[in-house]
Design an enzyme around this catalytic site. Structure first.
Site, PDB file in Angstrom:
ATOM      1  CG  HIS A 195      30.656  36.902  40.906  1.00 13.02           C
ATOM      2  ND1 HIS A 195      29.987  36.897  39.713  1.00 13.02           N
ATOM      3  CD2 HIS A 195      30.153  37.960  41.573  1.00 13.02           C
ATOM      4  CE1 HIS A 195      29.120  37.909  39.671  1.00 13.02           C
ATOM      5  NE2 HIS A 195      29.211  38.555  40.798  1.00 13.02           N
ATOM      6  CE1 TYR A 240      26.958  40.241  37.399  1.00 11.24           C
ATOM      7  CE2 TYR A 240      28.154  41.691  35.916  1.00 11.24           C
ATOM      8  CZ  TYR A 240      27.852  41.278  37.194  1.00 11.24           C
ATOM      9  OH  TYR A 240      28.436  41.907  38.269  1.00 11.24           O
TER      10      TYR A 240
END
Length: 302
Positions: free
Chosen positions: A141, A85
């Site tokens: 992730h 991010y």
């Protein structure tokens, strides 16, 4: 007291290669049960996590500062970020400048498969970027080459006090059954895409049966899909009945299914609205109506 509780649950969460299917919930029924009064859930690691928070995917520095600051000022305590991010530094800064005691805030971040070849460095990089003493929850992730060894590095970081809880993102039943026998510490959280059009009704009960907390990202369907979901007549009718918004209905539906929610937004008004989901309850009939909306319609590739 918290350290003692953490040590107790840590001992319960260590499983052998032949017992990764151990039902931790059977050891302590409170694990994984949502406390709606306190707005939190007890993880199998012994730590509490808020059940409504903020996702920071795609938020810029300024948006992160505003949204995270608004969340914390409004009583929210759960924040989700990730290496990919590119805003861990912003999240950390917002937490430090909030004035909220560090021990009250729960920060999740993730390491990406591109980092699996050197997970120790990835962990240290996240700690440095966040600069908040420790990481409350770190996830892989999504599956990738070297994920088992990367997870073992997370386990070492838990033992070293760098991370308090660990887990997985974008793992499903098949992946979990293959993965769990290869690790030592049961994941505290599994975080997947979940919304009314993609409900994962096979994954949620399996995950929860193991004493793992289920967390959903994209609760409103994800960017490009929210308008259509918010226009759903079933959801609109239920929202009108309770004098709330459609997003609030969706979040409440998730919570009543035992799914932690981390809706993302850069709008402070929506941050506050998303936290305000504890003054109404959906009936079993309304839950069934939303459950009937499932289309197995996944909106991201993970």
């Amino acid at each position: 007291m918290l350290k003692l509780l953490a040590a107790l649950f840590f001992s319960l969460s260590v499983v052998s290669a032949h017992s990764a299917d151990l039902n931790l919930k059977a050891e302590n029924p409170k694990v994984g049960e949502f406390d709606f009064a306190a707005k939190r859930v007890l993880l199998n690691s012994g730590y509490y996590m808020s059940i409504v928070g903020l996702g920071t995917y795609s938020l810029s520095h300024d948006e992160c500062m505003l949204s995270v600051g608004t969340l914390l000022k409004s009583g929210g305590r759960l924040i989700d970020t990730a290496y990919m991010y590119h805003n861990e530094k912003s999240v950390g800064q917002a937490v430090r400048e909030s004035g909220v005691p560090r021990e009250e805030v729960f920060v999740t971040t993730k390491i990406y498969p591109s980092q699996f070849d050197d997970p120790k460095a990835a962990i240290d990089m996240a700690l440095e970027a966040l600069d908040i003493e420790y990481i409350d929850l770190m996830l892989l992730h999504h599956p990738g080459k070297g994920d088992v060894e990367a997870y073992k590095a997370l386990e070492d970081a838990v033992r070293g006090g760098k991370i308090r809880s660990i887990g997985l993102s974008n793992w499903y039943v098949k992946e979990l059954k293959e993965f769990l026998p290869q690790i030592s510490i049961m994941p505290a959280v599994v975080q997947n895409e979940i919304h009314p059009y993609y409900q994962e009704n096979d994954v949620i009960p399996y995950v929860r049966s193991l004493g793992i907390v289920m967390e959903g990202w994209y609760p409103f369907g994800g960017r490009g899909y929210t308008e259509a979901m918010f226009s759903n007549e079933t959801l609109i009718d239920i929202a009108k009945k309770h004098d709330v918004t459609v997003p609030q209905v969706i979040l409440r539906w998730n919570l009543q299914k035992g799914v932690v929610v981390i809706p993302g937004t850069e709008n402070p008004d929506y941050v506050r609205e998303n936290l305000d989901v504890f003054d109404f309850e959906l009936s079993s009939e309304e839950m069934d109506m939303i459950n009937a909306l499932d289309r197995n319609e996944k909106h991201d590739w993970y």
